[in-house]
Design a protein around this motif. Structure first.
Motif, PDB file in Angstrom:
ATOM      1  N   HIS A  76       0.724  -1.050   0.099  1.00  0.00           N
ATOM      2  CA  HIS A  76       0.086   0.109  -0.035  1.00  0.00           C
ATOM      3  C   HIS A  76       0.760   1.311  -0.137  1.00  0.00           C
ATOM      4  N   ALA A  77       0.464   2.074  -0.874  1.00  0.00           N
ATOM      5  CA  ALA A  77       1.358   3.359  -0.921  1.00  0.00           C
ATOM      6  C   ALA A  77       1.611   4.104   0.130  1.00  0.00           C
ATOM      7  N   ILE A  81       5.550   4.802   2.538  1.00  0.00           N
ATOM      8  CA  ILE A  81       6.291   5.877   2.687  1.00  0.00           C
ATOM      9  C   ILE A  81       6.273   5.997   4.277  1.00  0.00           C
ATOM     10  N   HIS A  82       5.714   5.156   5.014  1.00  0.00           N
ATOM     11  CA  HIS A  82       5.817   5.074   6.417  1.00  0.00           C
ATOM     12  C   HIS A  82       6.510   3.875   6.814  1.00  0.00           C
ATOM     13  N   GLY A  83       7.467   3.409   6.160  1.00  0.00           N
ATOM     14  CA  GLY A  83       8.477   2.302   6.573  1.00  0.00           C
ATOM     15  C   GLY A  83       8.339   0.775   5.816  1.00  0.00           C
ATOM     16  N   ASP A  84       7.185   0.553   4.926  1.00  0.00           N
ATOM     17  CA  ASP A  84       7.068  -0.637   4.484  1.00  0.00           C
ATOM     18  C   ASP A  84       8.072  -0.712   3.150  1.00  0.00           C
ATOM     19  N   LEU A  85       8.721   0.183   2.686  1.00  0.00           N
ATOM     20  CA  LEU A  85       9.598   0.106   1.646  1.00  0.00           C
ATOM     21  C   LEU A  85      10.633  -0.954   1.699  1.00  0.00           C
ATOM     22  N   ILE A 106       1.757   9.090  -4.114  1.00  0.00           N
ATOM     23  CA  ILE A 106       2.423   8.388  -5.483  1.00  0.00           C
ATOM     24  C   ILE A 106       3.734   9.465  -5.676  1.00  0.00           C
ATOM     25  N   VAL A 107       3.393  10.465  -5.710  1.00  0.00           N
ATOM     26  CA  VAL A 107       4.497  11.599  -6.052  1.00  0.00           C
ATOM     27  C   VAL A 107       5.513  11.447  -5.268  1.00  0.00           C
ATOM     28  N   THR A 108       5.369  11.229  -3.724  1.00  0.00           N
ATOM     29  CA  THR A 108       6.438  11.290  -2.687  1.00  0.00           C
ATOM     30  C   THR A 108       7.229   9.767  -3.150  1.00  0.00           C
ATOM     31  N   LEU A 109       6.266   8.697  -3.264  1.00  0.00           N
ATOM     32  CA  LEU A 109       6.855   7.400  -3.483  1.00  0.00           C
ATOM     33  C   LEU A 109       7.736   6.983  -4.818  1.00  0.00           C
TER      34      LEU A 109
END
Length: 319
Positions: A76-77, A81-85, A106-109
């Motif tokens: 999930h996007a 961006i809160h750790g799951d990358l 999405i832009v951030t990711l």
């Protein structure tokens, strides 16, 4: 609202989505083929990323891919961006789904998706979006018209995403030479898997009614009554001679024969239908249906092994 109006709305919705699907079909080109090749040749898994309605679509695509031989995982996007990358490894391919391609998450990711993976494939309806800018391959899912009358709720667009995901899965299945038995390995608990891999032995009755050819009518009745199948097998040292059913008993009684002298061999039906215990359960079901019978004699190397019942197979989803 009148019922004809409701039907008309449904038909109009489908017409719009069918029209958009036709346009999508005409846009399938080398980019789609390249995306399939990249996923197929990846040393890692496919990570599918999405948010909002696209996240629901992404989850379904992952489920389809996993069940058809392409290892996949949904991310999930907003969680990414809160750790799951950290779930993304350098050998993985990322498929990011976003209709606008410009949602804040999405832009951030996308820069990280590109850097952390071997390839980034974007599925978007906006080829000028930030997602499209960072993607190695763009799968174009733009629509001219959403089916929603307010043009707000994702309808045609999510239909296209889902359909394109199916197209990816089927193309990869073909490349992987993924067959029925492979499919069954991933569906052992469902009716599909059971029909493809389940053996007769898996559904064998716990009861094994049996008499000899010289058994009396009393012995036959006791044997039939002791099981729930309405049948007993006539054997000679486990070699099958015939079967006696409760119907055979009724017909014998209606003839007015002296039951004190009648033996099992006198009322049995010879050459009953049989099947080996290692045969597929669906083959047993076919024999039962074709011969309009409720039970089938199961053998092991031609010897009496047990009984399989039509209703048991039906209850287990064998057809």
């Amino acid at each position: 609202m009148e019922r004809p109006n409701i039907i008309s709305i449904a038909k109009s919705t489908l017409e719009i989505e069918i029209s958009e699907l036709e346009k999508l079909k005409n846009r399938i080109d080398d980019d789609f083929a390249k995306a399939v090749e990249i996923i197929h040749s990846a040393k890692g898994k496919l990570i599918v990323v999405g948010i909002g309605k696209s996240a629901h679509v992404g989850n379904k695509i992952v489920a389809t891919l996993n069940s058809t031989g392409t290892p996949s995982q949904f991310l999930h996007a907003s969680e990414a961006i809160h750790g799951d990358l950290g779930v993304i490894q350098k050998q993985d391919v990322v498929l990011c789904i976003s209709h606008s391609g410009n949602s804040p998450e999405i832009v951030t990711l996308v820069p990280y998706l590109k850097d952390y993976s071997s390839s980034l494939i974007g599925m978007t309806g906006n080829k000028k979006s930030k997602l499209a800018e960072f993607s190695e391959i763009i799968l174009d899912t733009h629509v001219d018209m959403e089916a929603c009358p307010n043009k707000l709720a994702p309808t045609s667009s999510t239909t296209l995403q889902m359909a394109l995901g199916d197209a990816l899965a089927i193309a990869l299945m073909e490349l992987n030479d993924f067959k029925e038995n492979d499919f069954a390995k991933f569906h052992p608990g469902g009716s599909l898997g059971k029909n493809l891999i389940s053996k007769v032995d898996d559904f064998l009755s716990s009861q094994k009614p049996q008499v000899t050819e010289d058994s009396t009518v009393r012995d036959v009745i006791i044997s039939i009554s002791a099981s729930r199948h309405g049948i007993t097998v006539v054997t000679n040292e486990n070699e099958i001679i015939g079967v006696v059913t409760d119907g055979d008993l009724r017909r014998m009684l209606m003839k007015g024969e002296d039951v004190s002298v009648v033996l099992a061999k006198d009322i049995m039906s010879a050459n009953p239908k049989t099947i080996e215990k290692d045969a597929l359960a669906k083959e047993a079901m076919k024999i039962l249906k074709e011969n309009n019978i409720g039970q089938l004699i199961v053998t092991e190397n031609g010897k009496y092994f047990g009984i399989i019942d039509l209703h048991k197979l039906l209850d287990e989803g064998i057809n």
